[in-house]
Design a protein around this motif. Structure first.
Motif, PDB file in Angstrom:
ATOM      1  N   MET A   1       0.843  -1.197   0.000  1.00 51.82           N
ATOM      2  CA  MET A   1       0.000   0.000   0.000  1.00 51.82           C
ATOM      3  C   MET A   1       0.889   1.262   0.000  1.00 51.82           C
ATOM      4  N   ILE A   2       0.651   2.134  -0.940  1.00 53.50           N
ATOM      5  CA  ILE A   2       1.381   3.399  -1.019  1.00 53.50           C
ATOM      6  C   ILE A   2       0.392   4.519  -0.698  1.00 53.50           C
ATOM      7  N   GLU A   3       0.726   5.371   0.269  1.00 54.11           N
ATOM      8  CA  GLU A   3      -0.180   6.460   0.657  1.00 54.11           C
ATOM      9  C   GLU A   3       0.065   7.652  -0.268  1.00 54.11           C
ATOM     10  N   ILE A   4      -0.932   7.984  -1.104  1.00 53.84           N
ATOM     11  CA  ILE A   4      -0.759   9.072  -2.082  1.00 53.84           C
ATOM     12  C   ILE A   4      -1.352  10.378  -1.584  1.00 53.84           C
ATOM     13  N   ALA A   5      -2.171  10.315  -0.541  1.00 52.16           N
ATOM     14  CA  ALA A   5      -2.732  11.491   0.131  1.00 52.16           C
ATOM     15  C   ALA A   5      -3.108  10.980   1.516  1.00 52.16           C
ATOM     16  N   PRO A   6      -3.311  11.865   2.491  1.00 48.17           N
ATOM     17  CA  PRO A   6      -3.625  11.375   3.836  1.00 48.17           C
ATOM     18  C   PRO A   6      -4.796  10.387   3.836  1.00 48.17           C
ATOM     19  N   GLY A   7      -4.522   9.157   4.227  1.00 48.05           N
ATOM     20  CA  GLY A   7      -5.572   8.149   4.308  1.00 48.05           C
ATOM     21  C   GLY A   7      -6.065   7.609   2.978  1.00 48.05           C
ATOM     22  N   VAL A   8      -5.380   7.942   1.910  1.00 41.37           N
ATOM     23  CA  VAL A   8      -5.748   7.434   0.581  1.00 41.37           C
ATOM     24  C   VAL A   8      -4.565   6.648   0.017  1.00 41.37           C
ATOM     25  N   PHE A   9      -4.806   5.389  -0.304  1.00 45.22           N
ATOM     26  CA  PHE A   9      -3.720   4.482  -0.661  1.00 45.22           C
ATOM     27  C   PHE A   9      -3.954   3.863  -2.035  1.00 45.22           C
ATOM     28  N   VAL A  10      -2.858   3.479  -2.685  1.00 47.83           N
ATOM     29  CA  VAL A  10      -2.970   2.615  -3.852  1.00 47.83           C
ATOM     30  C   VAL A  10      -2.182   1.343  -3.557  1.00 47.83           C
ATOM     31  N   ARG A  11      -2.677   0.264  -4.105  1.00 46.47           N
ATOM     32  CA  ARG A  11      -1.959  -1.004  -4.001  1.00 46.47           C
ATOM     33  C   ARG A  11      -1.676  -1.478  -5.417  1.00 46.47           C
ATOM     34  N   ARG A  12      -0.405  -1.633  -5.719  1.00 44.66           N
ATOM     35  CA  ARG A  12       0.007  -2.037  -7.060  1.00 44.66           C
ATOM     36  C   ARG A  12       0.255  -3.536  -7.076  1.00 44.66           C
ATOM     37  N   HIS A  13      -0.126  -4.176  -8.193  1.00 48.36           N
ATOM     38  CA  HIS A  13       0.050  -5.619  -8.332  1.00 48.36           C
ATOM     39  C   HIS A  13       0.848  -5.898  -9.596  1.00 48.36           C
ATOM     40  N   ALA A  14       1.814  -6.805  -9.470  1.00 44.69           N
ATOM     41  CA  ALA A  14       2.575  -7.197 -10.650  1.00 44.69           C
ATOM     42  C   ALA A  14       1.644  -7.847 -11.673  1.00 44.69           C
ATOM     43  N   GLU A  15       0.677  -8.599 -11.164  1.00 44.02           N
ATOM     44  CA  GLU A  15      -0.286  -9.298 -12.020  1.00 44.02           C
ATOM     45  C   GLU A  15      -1.064  -8.292 -12.862  1.00 44.02           C
ATOM     46  N   LEU A  16      -0.875  -8.306 -14.160  1.00 42.65           N
ATOM     47  CA  LEU A  16      -1.551  -7.404 -15.104  1.00 42.65           C
ATOM     48  C   LEU A  16      -1.327  -5.921 -14.791  1.00 42.65           C
ATOM     49  N   ASP A  17      -0.321  -5.639 -13.933  1.00 40.75           N
ATOM     50  CA  ASP A  17      -0.010  -4.247 -13.558  1.00 40.75           C
ATOM     51  C   ASP A  17      -1.235  -3.545 -12.951  1.00 40.75           C
ATOM     52  N   LEU A  18      -2.061  -4.347 -12.264  1.00 38.41           N
ATOM     53  CA  LEU A  18      -3.327  -3.853 -11.713  1.00 38.41           C
ATOM     54  C   LEU A  18      -3.089  -2.892 -10.547  1.00 38.41           C
ATOM     55  N   THR A  19      -3.968  -1.900 -10.421  1.00 45.80           N
ATOM     56  CA  THR A  19      -3.890  -0.922  -9.331  1.00 45.80           C
ATOM     57  C   THR A  19      -5.239  -0.839  -8.611  1.00 45.80           C
ATOM     58  N   LEU A  20      -5.227  -1.102  -7.305  1.00 49.78           N
ATOM     59  CA  LEU A  20      -6.428  -0.962  -6.483  1.00 49.78           C
ATOM     60  C   LEU A  20      -6.314   0.301  -5.644  1.00 49.78           C
ATOM     61  N   GLY A  21      -7.452   0.790  -5.139  1.00 49.68           N
ATOM     62  CA  GLY A  21      -7.458   1.963  -4.273  1.00 49.68           C
ATOM     63  C   GLY A  21      -8.034   1.631  -2.913  1.00 49.68           C
ATOM     64  N   TYR A  22      -7.597   2.354  -1.901  1.00 51.66           N
ATOM     65  CA  TYR A  22      -8.096   2.133  -0.545  1.00 51.66           C
ATOM     66  C   TYR A  22      -8.241   3.487   0.127  1.00 51.66           C
ATOM     67  N   ILE A  23      -9.473   3.817   0.507  1.00 49.99           N
ATOM     68  CA  ILE A  23      -9.794   5.137   1.064  1.00 49.99           C
ATOM     69  C   ILE A  23     -10.243   4.935   2.500  1.00 49.99           C
ATOM     70  N   THR A  24      -9.574   5.582   3.434  1.00 46.27           N
ATOM     71  CA  THR A  24      -9.901   5.373   4.838  1.00 46.27           C
ATOM     72  C   THR A  24     -10.443   6.650   5.472  1.00 46.27           C
ATOM     73  N   GLY A  25     -11.383   6.452   6.415  1.00 46.84           N
ATOM     74  CA  GLY A  25     -11.899   7.525   7.255  1.00 46.84           C
ATOM     75  C   GLY A  25     -11.765   7.064   8.699  1.00 46.84           C
ATOM     76  N   ALA A  26     -12.516   7.708   9.599  1.00 46.10           N
ATOM     77  CA  ALA A  26     -12.432   7.326  11.006  1.00 46.10           C
ATOM     78  C   ALA A  26     -13.141   5.990  11.218  1.00 46.10           C
ATOM     79  N   GLY A  27     -12.372   4.938  11.432  1.00 41.14           N
ATOM     80  CA  GLY A  27     -12.936   3.621  11.708  1.00 41.14           C
ATOM     81  C   GLY A  27     -13.671   2.995  10.545  1.00 41.14           C
ATOM     82  N   ASP A  28     -13.396   3.440   9.334  1.00 39.54           N
ATOM     83  CA  ASP A  28     -14.118   2.923   8.174  1.00 39.54           C
ATOM     84  C   ASP A  28     -13.181   2.960   6.968  1.00 39.54           C
TER      85      ASP A  28
END
Ligand SMILES: [Zn+2]
Length: 202
Positions: A1-28
């Motif tokens: 997971m790479i944090e690109i903004a406070p609490g906003v992450f990307v996860r990079r995958h070698a498989e098909l060079d896929l990129t997922l996102g992960y957005i966090t708030g307070a307890g969610d």
């Protein structure tokens, strides 16, 4: 997971060079695309997944994150026909269960992720009939799904509408993003999106 903004992450995958996102708030937290790696569910527990579109590489791992809400555009169909496309890339069979969206929208919906505003937009057909753009206004981050690709040209398959693609990207750029996260590849800026060649357009 790479944090690109406070609490906003990307996860990079070698498989098909896929990129997922992960957005966090307070307890969610909200995951952008479930991807293909079920093991990720051992690290994170999002209360919602947003599927940017129904291509197999973006939706296969949803089952591993249940129970959670699965958001998508109302025209997003997740069924076994997606596995035919996967069979072009992988010999071994998929031994999981595909999960259909539980929550859908047509044009725009605003979600609250632990006190943080996250907007889902559909700007019309382009990469598919039902592309979802995920906007985190306080971070200036837009997750574009496969409307944008970095490291390889964007892909227009039989379900794409190249003639409308530029108009959709123009709507995306009206969000004035600081960072645009593609469905495949590394995060880019607005200028990259502005100059991106549209696949299949003459
Ligand atoms: Zn795709």
């Amino acid at each position: 997971m790479i944090e690109i903004a406070p609490g906003v992450f990307v996860r990079r995958h070698a498989e098909l060079d896929l990129t997922l996102g992960y957005i966090t708030g307070a307890g969610d937290a909200l995951l952008v695309d479930s991807g293909m790696d079920q093991a990720l569910a051992r690290e994170i527990s999002p209360s919602r997944i947003v599927l940017t579109h129904n291509h197999f590489d973006h939706v296969l791992a949803t089952e591993a994150f249940l129970p959670c809400e699965v958001w998508a555009h109302e025209d997003c169909v997740v069924d076994d026909s997606l596995l035919d496309d996967r069979a072009h890339y992988y010999d071994e069979p998929f031994n999981g269960t595909l999960v259909a969206p539980t929550h859908t929208f047509r044009d725009t919906v605003t979600l609250d992720v632990g006190g943080r505003r996250v907007d889902l937009h559909h700007f019309g057909p382009a990469h598919t009939s039902h592309d979802v753009v995920v906007h985190v206004p306080d971070a200036g981050v837009v997750f574009a799904g496969d409307l944008v690709e970095q490291g390889a040209p964007a892909q227009a398959g039989p379900d794409a509408t190249p003639s409308n693609w530029r108009a959709v990207l123009d709507r995306l750029l009206e969000l004035d993003p600081r960072v645009v996260v593609p469905g495949h590849g590394d995060p880019v800026d607005a200028e990259f999106v502005r100059r991106m060649p549209i696949p299949g357009a003459s």
